[in-house]
Structures are given as C-alpha cells and as structure tokens.
Design a protein around this motif. Structure first.
Motif, PDB file in Angstrom:
ATOM      1  N   VAL A  65       1.115  -1.277   0.022  1.00 27.13           N
ATOM      2  CA  VAL A  65       0.073   0.508   0.105  1.00 27.13           C
ATOM      3  C   VAL A  65       0.636   0.833  -0.025  1.00 27.13           C
ATOM      4  CG1 VAL A  65      -1.928   1.383   1.529  1.00 27.13           C
ATOM      5  CG2 VAL A  65      -2.028  -1.383   0.865  1.00 27.13           C
ATOM      6  N   PHE A  66       1.865   1.225   0.473  1.00 26.54           N
ATOM      7  CA  PHE A  66       2.764   2.390   1.083  1.00 26.54           C
ATOM      8  C   PHE A  66       3.473   2.584  -0.407  1.00 26.54           C
ATOM      9  CE2 PHE A  66       7.221   3.842   1.054  1.00 26.54           C
ATOM     10  CZ  PHE A  66       6.950   5.088   1.376  1.00 26.54           C
ATOM     11  N   PHE A  67       4.286   1.539  -1.162  1.00 29.77           N
ATOM     12  CA  PHE A  67       4.380   1.771  -2.656  1.00 29.77           C
ATOM     13  C   PHE A  67       3.659   2.304  -3.715  1.00 29.77           C
ATOM     14  CE2 PHE A  67       8.307   0.086  -0.546  1.00 29.77           C
ATOM     15  CZ  PHE A  67       9.102   1.348  -0.990  1.00 29.77           C
ATOM     16  N   ILE A  73       1.605   8.539  -6.889  1.00 34.14           N
ATOM     17  CA  ILE A  73       1.922  10.225  -5.869  1.00 34.14           C
ATOM     18  C   ILE A  73       2.609  10.845  -7.952  1.00 34.14           C
ATOM     19  CG2 ILE A  73       3.239  11.708  -4.852  1.00 34.14           C
ATOM     20  CD1 ILE A  73       2.573  10.482  -2.899  1.00 34.14           C
ATOM     21  N   PHE A  74       4.061   9.763  -7.708  1.00 35.95           N
ATOM     22  CA  PHE A  74       4.674  10.169  -8.757  1.00 35.95           C
ATOM     23  C   PHE A  74       3.885  10.327 -10.428  1.00 35.95           C
ATOM     24  CE2 PHE A  74       8.728   9.030  -5.861  1.00 35.95           C
ATOM     25  CZ  PHE A  74       9.126  10.383  -6.191  1.00 35.95           C
ATOM     26  N   ARG A  75       3.419   9.434 -10.362  1.00 36.24           N
ATOM     27  CA  ARG A  75       2.361   9.050 -11.567  1.00 36.24           C
ATOM     28  C   ARG A  75       1.590  10.505 -11.912  1.00 36.24           C
ATOM     29  NH1 ARG A  75       0.207   4.964 -16.158  1.00 36.24           N
ATOM     30  NH2 ARG A  75       2.415   3.700 -14.369  1.00 36.24           N
ATOM     31  N   ALA A  76       0.687  11.050 -10.842  1.00 41.87           N
ATOM     32  CA  ALA A  76       0.074  12.099 -10.928  1.00 41.87           C
ATOM     33  C   ALA A  76       0.579  13.297 -11.297  1.00 41.87           C
ATOM     34  CB  ALA A  76      -0.217  11.863  -9.300  1.00 41.87           C
ATOM     35  N   ARG A  81       2.829  17.222 -15.408  1.00 39.77           N
ATOM     36  CA  ARG A  81       3.520  17.913 -16.303  1.00 39.77           C
ATOM     37  C   ARG A  81       3.122  17.518 -17.766  1.00 39.77           C
ATOM     38  NH1 ARG A  81       9.562  17.108 -13.433  1.00 39.77           N
ATOM     39  NH2 ARG A  81       9.174  18.956 -11.541  1.00 39.77           N
ATOM     40  N   ALA A  82       3.161  16.819 -18.185  1.00 39.67           N
ATOM     41  CA  ALA A  82       2.442  16.583 -19.186  1.00 39.67           C
ATOM     42  C   ALA A  82       1.700  17.559 -19.940  1.00 39.67           C
ATOM     43  CB  ALA A  82       2.504  14.958 -19.291  1.00 39.67           C
TER      44      ALA A  82
END
Length: 109
Positions: A65-67, A73-76, A81-82
């Motif tokens: 769940v943590f990962f 968060i990184f994907r969002a 940015r894209a």
C-alpha cells in the motif's frame, strides 16, 4: 541507463522496506511478554504477540500500500507535467516565459 536498472532500484526499495518491517516485528516478538526483558514482566490480558505468518502478511500489505501510494503520487505528478503544455491557453503567459507576440524591452541608451 538501462530500463532493467530502474526496476532493480524499485525492487531494492521494496525489499528494504519489507525487511525493516519484518525485523521490527522480530525485535518486538523477542520480548514476547516483557516490557523490559527479564526485568518487568507484562501480565496484562492484552499482552499478546501475533504469529509470524500473520505479522508477515500485515507487513506485506502495508508495504505494498505504501509503494502504491508513492507510485500514485509520482504518476500524478508526471501526468500533470505532461498535460501542462497542452492545456496552456494561447493568451496567457506562464511565469518566466515570454510570448512570441510580445517583444523584449529595448535598451534605452
């Protein structure tokens, strides 16, 4: 950089996090019925240490769940940015950028 190296780095992070959780349980499991081992015994009704299998399952679920949250968060952020370049309106300026229609101020010498 090879794509496989990125997967190995993520696998190392998962492994270290999972192992830290398991070792934390092992540390607390050793003191099974003691507040301070050999000095202050825990005689309360709630003094119980779960089985290793149950603790391993809970620690695995918490690690996944943590990962998953970190990956979300990184994907969002990457999607934001894209999409920032496509969503920009032609009449608006972003901070620090100049429009092609506006000329730079000429020096007054």
């Amino acid at each position: 950089i090879a794509p496989h190296s990125q997967y190995v780095l993520i696998l190392l992070a998962v492994t270290f996090t999972w192992l830290m959780g398991l070792m934390g349980f092992a540390r607390s499991g050793i003191r099974q019925h003691w507040h301070v081992y050999g000095v202050l015994r825990d005689n309360s009704v709630d003094a119980v240490t779960p089985a290793l299998g149950y603790a391993a399952n809970v620690i695995t679920i918490v690690t996944l769940v943590f990962f998953a949250l970190v990956m979300f968060i990184f994907r969002a952020r990457a999607r934001r940015r894209a999409g920032a370049g496509r969503r920009q309106r032609p009449g608006r300026l972003r901070c620090g950028s100049r429009s092609a229609s506006r000329s730079a101020p000429s020096p007054s010498w």
